[in-house]
Scaffold this motif. Structure first.
Motif, PDB file in Angstrom:
ATOM      1  N   THR A   4      53.602  64.040  -8.133  1.00  0.00           N
ATOM      2  CA  THR A   4      52.843  65.002  -8.915  1.00  0.00           C
ATOM      3  C   THR A   4      52.974  66.413  -8.345  1.00  0.00           C
ATOM      4  O   THR A   4      52.117  67.242  -8.555  1.00  0.00           O
ATOM      5  CB  THR A   4      51.351  64.604  -8.961  1.00  0.00           C
ATOM      6  OG1 THR A   4      50.859  64.502  -7.619  1.00  0.00           O
ATOM      7  CG2 THR A   4      51.145  63.306  -9.685  1.00  0.00           C
ATOM      8  N   ASP A   5      54.047  66.695  -7.617  1.00  0.00           N
ATOM      9  CA  ASP A   5      54.226  68.043  -7.096  1.00  0.00           C
ATOM     10  C   ASP A   5      54.950  68.905  -8.120  1.00  0.00           C
ATOM     11  O   ASP A   5      55.288  68.466  -9.209  1.00  0.00           O
ATOM     12  CB  ASP A   5      54.946  68.029  -5.747  1.00  0.00           C
ATOM     13  CG  ASP A   5      56.398  67.577  -5.852  1.00  0.00           C
ATOM     14  OD1 ASP A   5      56.896  67.409  -6.976  1.00  0.00           O
ATOM     15  OD2 ASP A   5      57.024  67.411  -4.810  1.00  0.00           O
ATOM     16  N   ALA A   6      55.205  70.146  -7.768  1.00  0.00           N
ATOM     17  CA  ALA A   6      55.819  71.076  -8.712  1.00  0.00           C
ATOM     18  C   ALA A   6      57.290  70.769  -8.968  1.00  0.00           C
ATOM     19  O   ALA A   6      57.836  71.169  -9.978  1.00  0.00           O
ATOM     20  CB  ALA A   6      55.674  72.503  -8.178  1.00  0.00           C
ATOM     21  N   ASP A  74      51.770  66.368   2.819  1.00  0.00           N
ATOM     22  CA  ASP A  74      51.742  67.646   2.111  1.00  0.00           C
ATOM     23  C   ASP A  74      51.797  68.750   3.159  1.00  0.00           C
ATOM     24  O   ASP A  74      50.788  69.372   3.474  1.00  0.00           O
ATOM     25  CB  ASP A  74      50.474  67.730   1.266  1.00  0.00           C
ATOM     26  CG  ASP A  74      50.367  69.046   0.512  1.00  0.00           C
ATOM     27  OD1 ASP A  74      51.371  69.773   0.432  1.00  0.00           O
ATOM     28  OD2 ASP A  74      49.271  69.343   0.010  1.00  0.00           O
ATOM     29  N   ILE A  75      52.983  68.985   3.703  1.00  0.00           N
ATOM     30  CA  ILE A  75      53.107  69.939   4.802  1.00  0.00           C
ATOM     31  C   ILE A  75      52.915  71.387   4.367  1.00  0.00           C
ATOM     32  O   ILE A  75      52.682  72.251   5.197  1.00  0.00           O
ATOM     33  CB  ILE A  75      54.445  69.767   5.548  1.00  0.00           C
ATOM     34  CG1 ILE A  75      55.623  69.983   4.615  1.00  0.00           C
ATOM     35  CG2 ILE A  75      54.523  68.395   6.208  1.00  0.00           C
ATOM     36  CD1 ILE A  75      56.976  69.962   5.317  1.00  0.00           C
ATOM     37  N   GLY A  79      47.996  70.590  -1.858  1.00  0.00           N
ATOM     38  CA  GLY A  79      47.247  69.568  -2.571  1.00  0.00           C
ATOM     39  C   GLY A  79      48.115  68.574  -3.329  1.00  0.00           C
ATOM     40  O   GLY A  79      47.648  67.906  -4.249  1.00  0.00           O
ATOM     41  N   CYS A  80      49.395  68.479  -2.982  1.00  0.00           N
ATOM     42  CA  CYS A  80      50.301  67.537  -3.644  1.00  0.00           C
ATOM     43  C   CYS A  80      50.001  66.121  -3.187  1.00  0.00           C
ATOM     44  O   CYS A  80      49.508  65.895  -2.094  1.00  0.00           O
ATOM     45  CB  CYS A  80      51.754  67.884  -3.331  1.00  0.00           C
ATOM     46  SG  CYS A  80      52.234  69.511  -3.916  1.00  0.00           S
ATOM     47  N   ARG A  81      50.320  65.158  -4.034  1.00  0.00           N
ATOM     48  CA  ARG A  81      50.062  63.762  -3.682  1.00  0.00           C
ATOM     49  C   ARG A  81      51.083  62.865  -4.370  1.00  0.00           C
ATOM     50  O   ARG A  81      51.776  63.280  -5.290  1.00  0.00           O
ATOM     51  CB  ARG A  81      48.658  63.351  -4.079  1.00  0.00           C
ATOM     52  CG  ARG A  81      48.460  63.259  -5.575  1.00  0.00           C
ATOM     53  CD  ARG A  81      47.036  62.848  -5.915  1.00  0.00           C
ATOM     54  NE  ARG A  81      46.933  62.354  -7.250  1.00  0.00           N
ATOM     55  CZ  ARG A  81      46.925  63.090  -8.348  1.00  0.00           C
ATOM     56  NH1 ARG A  81      47.020  64.396  -8.257  1.00  0.00           N
ATOM     57  NH2 ARG A  81      46.815  62.543  -9.536  1.00  0.00           N
TER      58      ARG A  81
END
Length: 92
Positions: A4-6, A74-75, A79-81
């Motif tokens: 669900t990241d960009a 999520d370095i 807020g990515c997961r």
């Protein structure tokens, strides 16, 4: 797994395969299973490569056993997961 990241959105299947001393990864992001073009050395998953050696002396023993696991880091702190639906182990 669902990213669900960009950069990546949607369901992705990941696979790790051990073939003796060789570790191979592959993935499927919707277009079929694709191999990552690298054969990795699985022999480093041993206690001979986990020690911390400083100045020729062993300072710490770090071997806990060879294992495969899933995790997310999520370095960037954005807020990515990733959500893992399930895992499967199959011995050949």
């Amino acid at each position: 797994m669902v990213f669900t990241d960009a950069g990546v959105r949607g369901r992705v299947t990941l696979r790790a395969e051990l073939d003796g001393p060789v570790l191979r990864f592959s993935y499927d992001a919707g277009g079929g299973l694709r191999a990552v073009p690298a054969d990795l050395d699985a022999t480093i998953l041993s206690d001979e490569h986990a020690d911390e050696v400083i100045g020729g002396l062993v300072r710490a023993f770090g071997f806990t056993g060879a294992f495969v696991g899933l995790w997310v880091q999520d370095i960037a702190g954005e807020g990515c997961r990733a959500t893992f639906d399930h895992t499967t182990y199959q011995e050949r």
